[in-house]
Write an enzyme that holds these catalytic residues in place. Structure first.
Site, short mmCIF file in Angstrom:
data_model
loop_
_atom_site.label_atom_id
_atom_site.label_comp_id
_atom_site.label_asym_id
_atom_site.label_seq_id
_atom_site.Cartn_x
_atom_site.Cartn_y
_atom_site.Cartn_z
N VAL A 170 -5.30 -5.77 5.78
CA VAL A 170 -4.66 -4.65 6.45
C VAL A 170 -4.92 -3.38 5.65
O VAL A 170 -4.95 -3.41 4.42
CB VAL A 170 -3.14 -4.89 6.63
CG1 VAL A 170 -2.46 -5.06 5.30
CG2 VAL A 170 -2.48 -3.78 7.42
N ASP A 171 -5.14 -2.28 6.35
CA ASP A 171 -5.30 -0.96 5.72
C ASP A 171 -4.48 0.07 6.48
O ASP A 171 -4.42 0.04 7.72
CB ASP A 171 -6.77 -0.51 5.72
CG ASP A 171 -7.54 -1.00 4.51
OD1 ASP A 171 -6.91 -1.57 3.60
OD2 ASP A 171 -8.77 -0.82 4.48
N GLU A 181 0.83 -1.21 0.00
CA GLU A 181 0.00 0.00 0.00
C GLU A 181 0.86 1.25 0.00
O GLU A 181 0.62 2.21 -0.74
CB GLU A 181 -0.89 0.02 1.24
CG GLU A 181 -2.29 -0.49 1.03
CD GLU A 181 -3.20 -0.20 2.21
OE1 GLU A 181 -3.31 0.99 2.60
OE2 GLU A 181 -3.79 -1.15 2.75
N SER A 209 3.72 -20.10 -1.51
CA SER A 209 3.54 -21.52 -1.27
C SER A 209 2.83 -22.17 -2.43
O SER A 209 2.23 -21.50 -3.27
CB SER A 209 2.73 -21.74 0.02
OG SER A 209 1.83 -20.68 0.25
N ASP A 229 -6.47 -9.30 1.49
CA ASP A 229 -6.11 -7.93 1.90
C ASP A 229 -6.73 -7.67 3.27
O ASP A 229 -7.86 -7.20 3.38
CB ASP A 229 -6.60 -6.92 0.88
CG ASP A 229 -6.09 -5.50 1.18
OD1 ASP A 229 -5.37 -5.33 2.18
OD2 ASP A 229 -6.44 -4.59 0.42
#
Length: 823
Positions: free
Chosen positions: A338-339, A195, A264, A336
């Protein structure tokens, strides 16, 4: 003169003898911490006999009369073999590294204190299930029982490293295990730095060009984003916006460089696609290479049945592996979760930030960081409604934070009610794919794709908490956004039922290589940034190339080193270079270029360690990307040290005008993409010639692509690195199924720093024919023969059997540890 010579010789011999004596004494003290695997103990903490049978690969098979006793045995075994690793990881999660390492780790400690991971882990202890609570306590008792043996028996302080650093070890607590699971989530995350980097690039160029260098995988989604400067006015004036990144992190810094987050492979076939008639599963998670490995192989004989596979020292569970009825593997989902928020400070009171309801005070708490050989520092930790406030020196946040603002982070792992460990323990008892999916509903972070097989069915389910974002979120999670706008804030979590799920597919095969799995509109999209767009193409070809699969075909796929990226990009980039021009005289740059082109023209894309073509290709692509982006991005180009295949393809196919990258902005002439390809090849050949010589046919990819299993503390210490580090020539590359992620920068940009630390293949037609291996050995003690004994098998693509048969485990066992209740 003769007398002087005799005395000099005597002095030399005396000093040499003293040096040898010192080495012998040091080795003797260090060897005292090697555990005796054939010992018997009477210990508090167990209700009945516990037996730890270590097979000939030093894999502990733990037997007990109750599940808590078995987890006690696992804690005991983990501590015997990986005590230093466990204590180092705990100190990292606690933000207490500087107590033993001094100033070098203050920044790491500060980040962990501000994220408050350990406090959140402590609060999460109370929300675990009764079964997990008992397991965590029993595991801690097992670790502490070994610590008592070390102290009472003067057993070399438990590990050689404790002779160099503080030997004080606090007792293990249940919160420590939860904290280590949270630390793993931090190490796997890539969305936060992504980000910030997207915002930095957005401040420097137009959106179409941002999408070139940071492309999204094909499929429905958003094509453009608002400019970051329009979201956060004043961001273009942030301190250091046009400066290079902060200095490289300390090796102990838990956040990995961009591109080295979780990766992975996992795939499974049901009975209709299996030659043996049993379901098949293959899994190999990719993490940074360390000595010892992140993974530790273990077998637990629980009341619900035996489970065997890969564990994390410090955590009482089998994270990857199988039981007699179920197999499971993990791949990073790239959810996603996380911000980053930009918080506006009150100009009249900088302890307040703007919220949708007006100005609101930040929550605060002080924390003291003790530093070896220095004065302690006091941190003031702050939180907004969105999450912890981070200073600009972390994640390059200062480069995008305007004056009068601070940055905060919303992240699912920052939950004080994290039941991930409980969910993982429930998985061990599951017998069917649906049971396993239900068991993981309480899993919070790190989000993973869980690939499953039972005796008949295959499936895949994304596990982990997905944040609920508003439809009107300004950047859809791709850029930092103003934290005072309601639509940019999270509103809890999405239901577990919305997580992507694939069970019993018509084709009989499921799999994931960190590729995009669903094509859904925001906010159910999962992610706009995925970990793979290339390996999946090769995987799909291998899976579809045969009607039925076997354990061996899954093994071949897991060890496959053919680069789809090389095979697709080289014809595109070299279209105007192949077999053009007359033969050039020997010894000229033109002749060297012709020889290089002749080699790669007939190459099939196999990144084999013994071949020259992979090195020519890798150096060419690295030089090409550097030439394309340096003039536009300036210092920011250093953030894109590894090849981005979609960027190169967009440029050479001129997607949305992307060929503009080929023109050098500062030059008067207009350079074509063919010009860039030729110049980059010349750059690469100069670099190769300076390092490896001009005999291109005798180059070896493995000389450049050396796997470096580095001790996280002593790996760079002269005189000790030879003892603690493990180095191996390896095949594979950034975009092969047998992944060997390159460093990207430094004097050895192609060294292999991230790969499959664990490989497992399970065949439920004959479960005890299943295979696994880790990248080093089971022991973390460099004087143990089990420090690196599995590493050479791993390098050669070999495996060891995975058996739940106790008699097979006992055959040629290296030792049997017996524990009886103290009274």
């Amino acid at each position: 003169m003769a007398s002087i010579f005799r005395w000099s010789l005597r002095l030399f011999l005396a000093l040499a003898g003293l040096a040898i004596l010192a080495v012998v004494i040091a080795l003797w003290f260090a060897s005292r911490s090697l555990p005796d695997y054939d010992a018997s103990y009477r210990l508090d903490g167990v209700s009945g006999p516990v037996e730890i049978v270590r097979d000939n690969a030093n894999v502990p098979h733990v037997f007990g009369e109750s599940d808590p006793d078995v987890f006690f045995g696992l804690g005991f075994a983990h501590a015997q073999d990986r005590l230093w690793q466990m204590m180092l990881l705990r100190r990292t999660a606690q933000g207490r590294l500087s107590e033993i390492f001094g100033q070098r780790t203050v920044r790491t400690d500060e980040l962990l204190r501000r994220l408050d991971l350990y406090n959140l882990a402590t609060r999460s202890v109370d929300v675990q299930t009764p079964y997990a609570t008992e397991a965590l306590r029993a595991y801690a008792d097992g670790v502490n029982a070994w610590l008592a043996q070390v102290n009472d028996g003067a057993m070399g302080r438990g590990a050689p490293e404790f002779f160099l650093f503080s030997p004080q070890i606090a007792p293990w607590q249940p919160a420590d295990s939860i904290a280590l699971a949270k630390l793993m989530a931090l190490q796997l995350n890539s969305h936060l730095p992504n980000e910030v980097l997207r915002a930095r690039v957005s401040l420097q160029m137009d959106d179409p060009r941002v999408e070139d260098i940071m492309p999204s995988p094909a499929g429905n989604g958003i094509a453009t984003l608002p400019e970051y400067a329009s979201l956060v006015p004043g961001a273009e004036d942030a301190p250091g916006t046009r400066l290079a990144s902060l200095p490289p992190e300390d090796p102990l810094y838990p956040v990995k460089p961009l591109g080295l987050g979780g990766a992975s492979n996992a795939w499974a076939a049901d009975t209709s696609r299996s030659a043996s008639g049993g379901t098949l599963l293959a899994n190999d998670p990719h993490l940074g290479l360390t000595a010892p490995s992140v993974w530790y192989l273990a077998r637990l004989e629980l009341e619900s049945g035996g489970v065997i596979g890969g564990s994390l020292p410090g955590v009482p569970s089998i994270l990857l592996g199988r039981s007699s009825e179920l197999g499971w593997g993990l791949t990073s989902s790239y959810l996603d979760d996380v911000d980053v928020h930009i918080e506006r400070l009150n100009p009249d009171n900088p302890e307040e930030v703007l919220t949708p309801e007006g100005w609101k005070p930040l929550r605060e708490r002080t924390s003291i960081v003790l530093i070896k050989d220095a004065e302690p520092i006091t941190l003031t930790l702050r939180w907004s409604d969105n999450g912890p406030v981070l200073p600009g020196r972390h994640f390059d946040l200062e480069t995008i934070t305007p004056p009068g603002h601070v940055a905060s982070v919303s992240w699912t792992v920052l939950s004080p009610a994290d039941t991930s460990v409980s969910a993982g323990l429930e998985l061990l008892k599951a017998k069917t794919v649906p049971d396993a999916i239900d068991a993981m509903e309480g899993f919070i972070a790190p989000s993973q794709n869980l690939t499953l097989v039972d005796r008949e069915t295959v499936g895949m389910k994304m596990i982990g908490a997905a944040p609920r974002r508003a439809d009107g979120h300004q950047s859809k999670g791709r850029l930092p956004t103003p934290g005072w706008i309601a639509d940019n804030r999270w509103d809890g979590r999405l239901p577990y039922t919305t997580n992507p799920e694939f069970v019993g597919p018509a084709g009989g095969i499921v799999g994931n290589t960190n590729n995009k799995t669903v094509d859904r509109p925001f906010p159910l999209h999962v992610s706009y940034s995925w970990g793979d767009t290339q390996r999946v193409q090769r995987w799909r070809r291998l899976m579809q190339s045969r009607e039925v699969h076997t354990r061996e075909s899954f093994m071949e796929a897991q060890l496959d080193t053919v680069s789809f990226t090389a095979r697709s990009l080289l014809p595109l980039i070299g279209a105007d270079l192949w077999f053009t021009g007359e033969a050039a005289p020997e010894g000229t740059p033109e002749r060297l270029r012709q020889r290089a082109l002749d080699l790669v023209a007939s190459w099939n894309g196999e990144m084999n360690e013994h071949l020259p073509e992979p090195l020519i290709y890798a150096a060419w692509m690295r030089a090409l990307q550097s030439r394309l982006i340096t003039d536009e991005l300036g210092p920011l180009a250093d953030e894109f040290a590894r090849l981005e295949p979609l960027f190169i393809e967009r440029v050479y196919r001129d997607v949305n005008g992307a060929s503009v990258w080929c023109d050098v902005v500062q030059s008067a002439r207009v350079e074509t993409c063919s010009d860039m390809a030729r110049l980059a090849l010349d750059d690469a050949l100069i670099w190769i010639s300076e390092r490896y010589g001009t005999a291109l046919e005798s180059l070896r990819w493995g000389d450049a692509h050396e796997a470096v299993h580095e001790h996280p503390v002593l790996g760079e210490v002269s005189g000790l690195s030879w003892l603690f580090n493990i180095r191996q020539s390896t095949s594979g590359g950034d975009n092969t199924l047998q992944r060997g992620r390159t460093a990207g920068d430094g004097p050895n940009p192609f060294r292999n720093v991230s790969a499959a630390g664990y490989r497992g293949i399970y065949d439920f037609a004959d479960p005890d024919s299943s295979l696994f291996v880790i990248s080093t050995g089971q022991s973390g003690h460099p004087l143990s023969r089990h420090y690196d004994d599995l590493g050479e098998l791993w390098r050669r693509g070999e495996y060891i059997p995975m058996t739940l048969d106790p008699e097979l485990a006992r055959a040629a066992a290296v030792g049997v540890t017996r524990i009886e209740p103290a009274r």
